[in-house]
Design an enzyme around this catalytic site. Structure first.
Site, PDB file in Angstrom:
ATOM      1  N   LYS A  78      -4.839   4.742  18.636  1.00 14.53           N
ATOM      2  CA  LYS A  78      -5.744   4.807  17.493  1.00 14.53           C
ATOM      3  C   LYS A  78      -7.138   5.135  18.042  1.00 14.53           C
ATOM      4  CE  LYS A  78      -5.551   3.821  12.969  1.00 14.53           C
ATOM      5  NZ  LYS A  78      -4.444   4.010  12.033  1.00 14.53           N
ATOM      6  N   SER A 144      -0.055  13.877   3.083  1.00 14.28           N
ATOM      7  CA  SER A 144       0.958  12.942   3.596  1.00 14.28           C
ATOM      8  C   SER A 144       1.310  11.854   2.584  1.00 14.28           C
ATOM      9  CB  SER A 144       0.467  12.301   4.893  1.00 14.28           C
ATOM     10  OG  SER A 144      -0.657  11.495   4.615  1.00 14.28           O
ATOM     11  N   GLY A 180      -3.770   5.394  -6.827  1.00  4.82           N
ATOM     12  CA  GLY A 180      -4.360   6.506  -6.083  1.00  4.82           C
ATOM     13  C   GLY A 180      -3.281   7.493  -5.680  1.00  4.82           C
ATOM     14  N   LYS A 181      -3.459   8.089  -4.515  1.00  4.88           N
ATOM     15  CA  LYS A 181      -2.550   9.159  -4.076  1.00  4.88           C
ATOM     16  C   LYS A 181      -1.097   8.678  -4.006  1.00  4.88           C
ATOM     17  CE  LYS A 181      -5.055  10.043  -0.340  1.00  4.88           C
ATOM     18  NZ  LYS A 181      -6.255   9.212  -0.598  1.00  4.88           N
ATOM     19  N   ALA A 241      -3.131  -0.522  -2.811  1.00  3.44           N
ATOM     20  CA  ALA A 241      -4.601  -0.386  -2.730  1.00  3.44           C
ATOM     21  C   ALA A 241      -5.060  -0.910  -1.365  1.00  3.44           C
ATOM     22  CB  ALA A 241      -5.268  -1.117  -3.882  1.00  3.44           C
ATOM     23  N   SER A 262       2.797   0.245  -0.372  1.00  2.00           N
ATOM     24  CA  SER A 262       2.308   1.097   0.718  1.00  2.00           C
ATOM     25  C   SER A 262       1.086   0.530   1.425  1.00  2.00           C
ATOM     26  CB  SER A 262       1.944   2.484   0.182  1.00  2.00           C
ATOM     27  OG  SER A 262       0.734   2.421  -0.551  1.00  2.00           O
ATOM     28  N   ALA A 263       0.372  -0.413   0.800  1.00  2.00           N
ATOM     29  CA  ALA A 263      -0.891  -0.865   1.395  1.00  2.00           C
ATOM     30  C   ALA A 263      -0.650  -1.397   2.807  1.00  2.00           C
ATOM     31  CB  ALA A 263      -1.517  -1.950   0.529  1.00  2.00           C
ATOM     32  N   ASN A 264      -1.571  -1.075   3.723  1.00  6.74           N
ATOM     33  CA  ASN A 264      -1.467  -1.560   5.103  1.00  6.74           C
ATOM     34  C   ASN A 264      -1.888  -3.023   5.192  1.00  6.74           C
ATOM     35  OD1 ASN A 264      -0.598   0.644   6.802  1.00  6.74           O
ATOM     36  ND2 ASN A 264      -2.505   1.672   6.235  1.00  6.74           N
TER      37      ASN A 264
HETATM   38  P1  NAD Z   1      -6.177   5.989  -2.400  1.00  6.83           P
HETATM   39  O1  NAD Z   1      -7.567   5.716  -1.934  1.00  6.83           O
HETATM   40  O2  NAD Z   1      -5.828   7.363  -2.861  1.00  6.83           O
HETATM   41  O3  NAD Z   1      -5.784   4.987  -3.606  1.00  6.83           O
HETATM   42  C1  NAD Z   1      -6.126   3.635  -3.638  1.00  6.83           C
HETATM   43  C2  NAD Z   1      -6.313   3.262  -5.097  1.00  6.83           C
HETATM   44  O4  NAD Z   1      -6.525   1.858  -5.170  1.00  6.83           O
HETATM   45  C3  NAD Z   1      -7.520   3.948  -5.741  1.00  6.83           C
HETATM   46  O5  NAD Z   1      -7.155   4.537  -6.985  1.00  6.83           O
HETATM   47  C4  NAD Z   1      -8.516   2.793  -5.927  1.00  6.83           C
HETATM   48  O6  NAD Z   1      -9.347   2.976  -7.071  1.00  6.83           O
HETATM   49  C5  NAD Z   1      -7.566   1.610  -6.097  1.00  6.83           C
HETATM   50  N1  NAD Z   1      -8.198   0.328  -5.809  1.00  6.83           N
HETATM   51  C6  NAD Z   1      -9.089   0.005  -4.848  1.00  6.83           C
HETATM   52  N2  NAD Z   1      -9.421  -1.304  -4.923  1.00  6.83           N
HETATM   53  C7  NAD Z   1      -8.711  -1.819  -5.936  1.00  6.83           C
HETATM   54  C8  NAD Z   1      -8.627  -3.114  -6.535  1.00  6.83           C
HETATM   55  N3  NAD Z   1      -9.346  -4.139  -6.101  1.00  6.83           N
HETATM   56  N4  NAD Z   1      -7.767  -3.301  -7.574  1.00  6.83           N
HETATM   57  C9  NAD Z   1      -7.035  -2.262  -8.044  1.00  6.83           C
HETATM   58  N5  NAD Z   1      -7.094  -1.013  -7.547  1.00  6.83           N
HETATM   59  C10 NAD Z   1      -7.918  -0.796  -6.502  1.00  6.83           C
HETATM   60  O7  NAD Z   1      -5.234   5.518  -1.211  1.00  6.83           O
HETATM   61  P2  NAD Z   1      -3.708   5.915  -0.976  1.00  6.83           P
HETATM   62  O8  NAD Z   1      -3.639   7.074  -0.045  1.00  6.83           O
HETATM   63  O9  NAD Z   1      -2.999   5.967  -2.285  1.00  6.83           O
HETATM   64  O10 NAD Z   1      -3.218   4.654  -0.139  1.00  6.83           O
HETATM   65  C11 NAD Z   1      -2.958   3.410  -0.766  1.00  6.83           C
HETATM   66  C12 NAD Z   1      -2.658   2.358   0.306  1.00  6.83           C
HETATM   67  O11 NAD Z   1      -1.541   2.787   1.104  1.00  6.83           O
HETATM   68  C13 NAD Z   1      -3.808   2.130   1.313  1.00  6.83           C
HETATM   69  O12 NAD Z   1      -3.784   0.774   1.726  1.00  6.83           O
HETATM   70  C14 NAD Z   1      -3.410   3.012   2.497  1.00  6.83           C
HETATM   71  O13 NAD Z   1      -3.964   2.537   3.713  1.00  6.83           O
HETATM   72  C15 NAD Z   1      -1.904   2.865   2.487  1.00  6.83           C
HETATM   73  N6  NAD Z   1      -1.214   3.992   3.123  1.00  6.83           N
HETATM   74  C16 NAD Z   1      -1.380   5.263   2.648  1.00  6.83           C
HETATM   75  C17 NAD Z   1      -0.716   6.313   3.263  1.00  6.83           C
HETATM   76  C18 NAD Z   1      -0.879   7.745   2.771  1.00  6.83           C
HETATM   77  O14 NAD Z   1      -0.111   8.606   3.214  1.00  6.83           O
HETATM   78  N7  NAD Z   1      -1.780   8.031   1.857  1.00  6.83           N
HETATM   79  C19 NAD Z   1       0.129   6.073   4.360  1.00  6.83           C
HETATM   80  C20 NAD Z   1       0.299   4.761   4.811  1.00  6.83           C
HETATM   81  C21 NAD Z   1      -0.387   3.718   4.175  1.00  6.83           C
END
Ligand code: NAD
Length: 368
Positions: A78, A144, A180-181, A241, A262-264
């Site tokens: 990392k 991703s 989110g995504k 989230a 998915s959240a870490n």
């Molecule tokens: P993102 O930023 O696109 O979406 C996160 C969403 O959570 C946003 O819409 C945000 O408004 C919402 N949010 C933030 N705080 C909040 C709260 N207190 N209550 C409710 N909603 C809240 O992120 P993502 O890419 O969708 O990833 C989501 C999680 O998955 C993260 O923890 C990320 O680390 C983990 N993750 C993502 C990927 C990936 O490929 N994108 C891979 C592994 C892990």
């Protein structure tokens, strides 16, 4: 503390300093036993260098386990850049970072993480081929979050199999935190497959979008405030989230049978895995479920192929079922079972993969 004592579990830690661009970064390679280290680069205004070091050591170790679990031929690494992502970025800073990555000569591959985005690494790519996760036009595999969301769906199916002996996700209810995504894609899939949802997000636009979708499909959806999501009477809670949301305050509120998202770093502390188990709530270890994105970027080094990524991501289903079975038969938590599974795999594959990575490395260095 003695620095070597602090990094005793790690193979290599590189401090990167470039006065001209203001770059201050730390690259940590935890293990290359399964192949070159792989892990994203985070940019964050850490208060002290010690905070940055602690974060990069913890995150790089986590990547060793995540790579082993996902069955990719990479070890754990990392990087962190100390700085404010809204103020301190420049193309030159990321080129300087790319030069440091290049100086490690193929032992470390990196890409986006919190605070950085694929465009930043287009600059780094000018200095090194050891970059993953850029857009398709630059030879990367693109968004991703698509395989990550697919992995969450396979995780939900495995959990449904373990709890109700069926992969069918319809007719059940799910509470989703974060649209989110990743969360939005999972929510959309569940609505399309006849599920009822409880959802929350702090972004009203994300809420409006999914409510509109549910309306078009005549599906059941209830929007709740951020702090109400834990107490909803859903079958499965899907955190998408932030981390640390399974803790002393939230566990007593949970009415669900399982947590799969998915959240870490969902568990605030490892002991919260034990509390969930005592409460009869099945916990899907996050690093097993959210590995789809990692599988995609790791696969890039063989040149991007979406079908192959989907096939590899499907393995999350069996991995999770095996972890559930192992946890039950040994009377341990699912997190303990997942860690054990990874440690055994690292031990068993060490000699095999080092042979493999030596064979492959010259080819990987050439980006098509
Ligand atoms: P993102 O930023 O696109 O979406 C996160 C969403 O959570 C946003 O819409 C945000 O408004 C919402 N949010 C933030 N705080 C909040 C709260 N207190 N209550 C409710 N909603 C809240 O992120 P993502 O890419 O969708 O990833 C989501 C999680 O998955 C993260 O923890 C990320 O680390 C983990 N993750 C993502 C990927 C990936 O490929 N994108 C891979 C592994 C892990």
């Amino acid at each position: 503390m003695d620095m070597f004592e602090q990094i005793r579990e790690h193979e290599q830690v590189v401090f990167c300093n470039d006065e001209a661009t203001g770059l201050k970064a730390i690259i940590a390679i935890h293990s290359t036993r399964l192949g070159p280290a792989l892990g994203g680069c985070r940019m964050y205004p850490y208060k002290t260098v010690d905070d940055a070091l602690e974060d990069v050591l913890r995150l790089s170790k986590g990547m060793t386990y995540k790579c082993a679990a996902a069955d990719v031929d990479f070890g754990g690494g990392k990087a962190v850049i100390i700085g404010d992502p809204t103020k301190d970025k420049s193309p030159e800073l990321f080129r300087a970072f790319g030069q440091f990555v290049e100086s490690i000569q193929g032992r470390f591959y990196t890409g986006t993480d919190m605070g950085t985005d694929p465009e930043d690494f287009v600059h780094a790519l000018k200095e090194t081929n050891c970059i993953v996760g850029v857009d398709e036009v630059y030879g990367g595999s693109g968004d991703s979050s698509v395989p990550t969301a697919q992995g969450v769906i396979f995780g939900l199916q495995a959990t449904s199999k373990a709890l109700w002996d069926t992969d069918d996700l319809s007719g059940k209810s799910y509470s989703i935190q974060g649209l989110g995504k990743v969360g939005y894609k999972v929510a959309e899939y569940l609505l399309e497959n006849g599920a009822d949802l409880y959802v929350t997000d702090i972004n009203q636009k994300a809420i409006d979008q999914i409510v509109q979708k549910a309306k078009e499909m005549g599906a059941g959806i209830k929007v709740v405030n951020s702090d109400e999501i834990y107490s909803q009477p859903a079958d499965i809670f899907i955190p998408c989230a932030m981390g640390g949301i399974i803790n002393d305050d939230t566990i007593p509120q949970l009415q669900v049978k399982a947590v799969v998202g998915s959240a870490n770093n969902q568990l605030k502390e490892e002991r919260h895995g034990h509390i969930l188990q005592e409460k009869g709530i099945l916990y899907a270890p996050d690093y097993i479920v959210n590995a789809g994105g990692l599988i995609q970027v790791a696969d890039e080094l063989y040149s991007p192929n979406k079908e192959r990524v989907l096939k590899k991501t499907k393995a999350i289903y069996n991995s999770l079922l095996n972890i559930y079975r192992q946890a039950e038969s040994e009377g341990i938590t699912t997190v303990e079972a997942a860690n054990k599974f990874c440690e055994n795999r690292i031990e068993a594959r060490t000699r095999r993969n080092s042979f493999f990575s030596h064979m492959k490395r010259p080819k990987w260095a050439v980006r098509m």
